[in-house]
Design a protein around this motif. Sequence first.
Motif, PDB file in Angstrom:
ATOM      1  N   VAL A  72       0.864  -1.151   0.041  1.00 34.07           N
ATOM      2  CA  VAL A  72       0.040  -0.007  -0.015  1.00 34.07           C
ATOM      3  C   VAL A  72       0.891   1.361  -0.182  1.00 34.07           C
ATOM      4  O   VAL A  72       0.585   2.327  -0.757  1.00 34.07           O
ATOM      5  N   ALA A  73       1.970   1.062   0.918  1.00 34.24           N
ATOM      6  CA  ALA A  73       2.929   2.411   0.832  1.00 34.24           C
ATOM      7  C   ALA A  73       3.502   2.510  -0.696  1.00 34.24           C
ATOM      8  O   ALA A  73       3.660   3.779  -0.794  1.00 34.24           O
ATOM      9  N   ILE A  74       3.968   1.574  -1.127  1.00 35.52           N
ATOM     10  CA  ILE A  74       4.427   1.727  -2.602  1.00 35.52           C
ATOM     11  C   ILE A  74       3.453   2.306  -3.281  1.00 35.52           C
ATOM     12  O   ILE A  74       3.794   3.273  -4.363  1.00 35.52           O
ATOM     13  N   ALA A  75       2.202   1.827  -3.562  1.00 35.48           N
ATOM     14  CA  ALA A  75       1.024   2.354  -4.351  1.00 35.48           C
ATOM     15  C   ALA A  75       0.777   3.494  -4.096  1.00 35.48           C
ATOM     16  O   ALA A  75       0.427   4.453  -4.920  1.00 35.48           O
ATOM     17  N   ALA A  76       0.754   3.955  -2.911  1.00 36.48           N
ATOM     18  CA  ALA A  76       0.424   5.216  -2.249  1.00 36.48           C
ATOM     19  C   ALA A  76       1.567   6.307  -3.161  1.00 36.48           C
ATOM     20  O   ALA A  76       1.273   7.528  -3.402  1.00 36.48           O
ATOM     21  N   GLU A  77       2.720   5.719  -2.804  1.00 39.92           N
ATOM     22  CA  GLU A  77       3.837   6.658  -3.361  1.00 39.92           C
ATOM     23  C   GLU A  77       3.785   6.918  -4.913  1.00 39.92           C
ATOM     24  O   GLU A  77       4.103   8.272  -5.383  1.00 39.92           O
ATOM     25  N   VAL A  78       3.593   5.681  -5.449  1.00 39.22           N
ATOM     26  CA  VAL A  78       3.291   5.961  -7.088  1.00 39.22           C
ATOM     27  C   VAL A  78       2.120   6.939  -7.537  1.00 39.22           C
ATOM     28  O   VAL A  78       2.179   7.675  -8.329  1.00 39.22           O
ATOM     29  N   THR A  79       1.080   6.696  -6.698  1.00 32.85           N
ATOM     30  CA  THR A  79      -0.185   7.370  -7.007  1.00 32.85           C
ATOM     31  C   THR A  79       0.152   8.702  -6.554  1.00 32.85           C
ATOM     32  O   THR A  79      -0.051   9.587  -7.537  1.00 32.85           O
ATOM     33  N   ALA A  80       0.827   9.260  -5.720  1.00 35.68           N
ATOM     34  CA  ALA A  80       0.908  10.647  -5.433  1.00 35.68           C
ATOM     35  C   ALA A  80       1.954  11.241  -6.471  1.00 35.68           C
ATOM     36  O   ALA A  80       1.634  12.422  -6.877  1.00 35.68           O
ATOM     37  N   LYS A  81       3.098  10.729  -6.858  1.00 34.50           N
ATOM     38  CA  LYS A  81       3.802  11.072  -7.749  1.00 34.50           C
ATOM     39  C   LYS A  81       3.188  11.374  -9.123  1.00 34.50           C
ATOM     40  O   LYS A  81       3.310  12.373  -9.584  1.00 34.50           O
ATOM     41  N   LEU A  82       2.290  10.541  -9.451  1.00 35.14           N
ATOM     42  CA  LEU A  82       1.699  10.489 -10.885  1.00 35.14           C
ATOM     43  C   LEU A  82       0.569  11.801 -10.855  1.00 35.14           C
ATOM     44  O   LEU A  82       0.210  12.364 -11.790  1.00 35.14           O
TER      45      LEU A  82
END
Length: 102
Positions: A72-82
């Motif tokens: 979830v943390a990785i997905a949140a980082e990716v989502t926030a960046k994009l």
Amino acid sequence: EETVIEEVKPLLLKVAGNNEERLEIRGQASLALCDLALLYSEILEPCEVESETVLFAAIIKSMLDHSKPAVVAIAAEVTAKLLFAGKLHDSYLLAQLLVVFF
């Protein structure tokens, strides 16, 4: 550049979306796709992987709903960046990001 993306994108999508893959490997594939998407918008377009159409945003959505906090943390980082870069415009992903944060 385009041929490299055509070769790398399906492989990274396959690894990032594979629930049987180790979490560290899935995470790195997702982060690599994110970084490439910041440079090349075609990374976010649908792609054929083993006769199946795969979309990076769909992989991110499934990762945000994962039971393991690291995924979830990785997905949140990716989502926030994009989202911050204006590459992704998805209200569901924004809502999920807020749920993860709070």
